[in-house]
Design an enzyme around this catalytic site. Structure first.
Site, PDB file in Angstrom:
ATOM      1  CB  SER A  26      -0.876   0.012   1.251  1.00 28.86           C
ATOM      2  OG  SER A  26      -0.089   0.360   2.371  1.00 28.86           O
ATOM      3  CE  LYS A  27      -1.616   6.773  -2.767  1.00 29.08           C
ATOM      4  NZ  LYS A  27      -3.037   6.392  -2.788  1.00 29.08           N
TER       5      LYS A  27
END
Ligand code: GLU
Length: 484
Positions: free
Chosen positions: A242-243
């Site tokens: 994810s980010k």
């Protein structure tokens, strides 16, 4: 039937690593099997989709070189067909109008979850199809739900093998919402049928949707496509990518100096292996070697170090001509000067890139390393100075002065430069390293560089001598008598 695969991104964000990997697997297989690769933009969620994201996805695909043969189709344009499919399902009794209010269903879900699972069906049966049609025609709001049949749903997943779901565990899922919009499962099944998709390759987060989509296909009297669910991608910490793990949009990697070929190579190895220890592969080699049978079931780990390494490998194999423009742009404030030098002497600049590229991992590193061959005044790396000058500034001064003397009239090619330096080392009764290391600091400011003689050739006589002069000045300030 020839292979027809699709990549079906929702334009609610950029093209991220996971999506790009799914797109790549579809593309590789289509190219391998001379099939058709279809791009379908699943933009039915009007609130979360945007033109900008559609463009970002197309740009990402283009950067990766994943050309599609059909599309982009836009899911939102299939609305009439989606609704027609739902009508057909209602007509055959495979779907029904559900007038249950969302509040009532929400209450049941908390109070009596088991009953909630089949409640809409019971309520619909109590109303009866004819009355339901009348109420619907009179404008009473309702959803349309799929009547999940008894039994079980199976498919032979091309990655996971035999899969089976008990239908009793599925609720009668919604096909059309109260506002008339189709749900994801309905739209996907309808589009996959319309576009004659023969194999669906997608992330395994969609596994739980597959039985629903198969049931829709079957209820419409169509055969479902085959499915291959590719493994999840985890960050280096073992959590879903994810980010948090930094850049995840492929466009960011392009901006960070990653080459498209390296990214493609890296993505291909996320969940697939050629079955040998081969790692560095061109696009053509990937197409030749790719097969769904070698897609792994277990999740893949995104390793940024490996991406950089692969990038270095691809960089060193890329002809310098293809790198010039990018490196020039990445030279930042030096771009104009570098461009002038490269235009005045293209052979020199190409040769320089060729020399530097085997040590660089990204084009930005290449631009950074090329700086010292272009700027007037270099910065010295403090550690390099400490290590190679400061220990004995006087001896270094003597050696650099002697080198300067010799270099002022030697023919400026690798071989004479090297023999001149080695002859001097012998005369001074020191190892060649005692000359080479301080010289490298003098001309590049760094403790590491490609082979010093090649460096000197690219630096040119004039620049080398000027840098030696500056180094000698600097060394004077270091003489032990001045040290505290
Ligand atoms: N639009 C879905 C997504 O972006 C993919 C649907 C599918 O591949 O079936 O997750």
């Amino acid at each position: 039937m020839s292979l027809r695969v699709r990549f079906a991104p929702s334009p609610t964000g950029y093209l991220h690593v996971g999506g790009a990997r799914t797109a790549l697997f579809n593309w590789l297989l289509a190219r391998r099997a001379a099939g058709t690769f279809i791009l379908r933009v699943e933009d039915t969620d009007a609130d979360r989709s945007s033109e900008e994201m559609v463009q970002a996805i197309l740009d990402g695909m283009e950067w990766l070189g994943l050309d599609w043969d059909e599309g982009p189709h836009f899911q939102s344009r299939g609305l009439d067909r989606h609704r027609a499919d739902v009508s057909a399902l209602v007509g055959s009794g495979a779907a029904y109008f559900d007038f249950t209010s969302p509040d009532e269903l929400a209450r049941l879900r908390t109070d009596d979850p088991d009953r909630a699972l089949r409640f809409p069906r019971e309520a619909a049966d109590a109303v009866g199809a004819d009355d339901a049609a009348k109420r619907s025609a009179a404008g009473e709001p309702h959803a349309v739900r799929f009547r999940v049949p008894d039994g079980e749903t199976r498919w032979d997943d091309r990655v996971h093998g035999a899969m089976r779901f008990q239908n009793a565990d599925l609720e009668d899922f919604v096909l059309l919402r109260t506002d008339g919009t189709p749900t994801y499962n309905l739209a996907v099944a309808s589009d996959d049928a319309e576009q004659e998709i023969s194999l669906v390759i997608r992330g395994d987060d969609h596994i739980s949707n597959t039985p629903k989509q198969i049931l829709i296909h079957e209820a419409l009297g169509r055969s479902a496509p085959e499915y291959a669910h590719v493994p999840m991608i985890l960050g280096p910490d073992g959590k879903r990518l994810s980010k948090r793990h930094g850049a995840t949009a492929v466009g960011d990697y392009s901006a960070e100096g990653i080459l498209s070929d390296a990214m493609v190579n890296f993505l291909a190895l996320l969940g697939w292996s050629p079955g040998t220890d081969e790692e560095v592969m061109t696009r053509e080699q990937l197409v030749e070697r790719f097969s769904i049978d070698r897609v792994l079931k277990k999740s893949a780990v995104f390793d940024p170090t490996k991406l950089l390494w692969l990038n270095g490998q691809h960089l060193s194999r890329t002809p310098p001509e293809e790198l010039v423009e990018r490196v020039l742009v990445e030279m930042g404030e030096l771009e104009a000067i570098a461009r002038r030098e490269s235009e005045a002497n293209p052979e020199w600049f190409l040769g320089l890139l060729n020399l530097l590229k085997s040590r660089a991992r990204r084009t930005v590193d290449l631009a950074e390393q090329a700086r010292v061959y272009i700027v007037d005044t270099i910065d010295y790396d403090q550690d390099a100075i400490t290590k190679h000058w400061k220990k004995d500034p006087q001896a270094v001064t003597v050696r650099m002065e002697a080198l300067r003397e010799r270099f002022s009239d030697v023919a400026w090619r690798e071989e004479p430069l090297e023999s001149e330096l080695r002859a001097l080392a012998e005369e001074l009764k020191v190892g060649a390293g005692k000359l080479i290391h301080p010289l490298r600091v003098a001309v590049t400011g760094q403790a590491v560089s490609p082979g010093i003689f090649e460096v000197l050739v690219f630096m040119g006589r004039e620049r080398t001598l000027t840098r030696l002069d500056r180094a000698l000045n600097r060394l004077m300030t270091m003489a032990p008598r001045d040290e505290p």
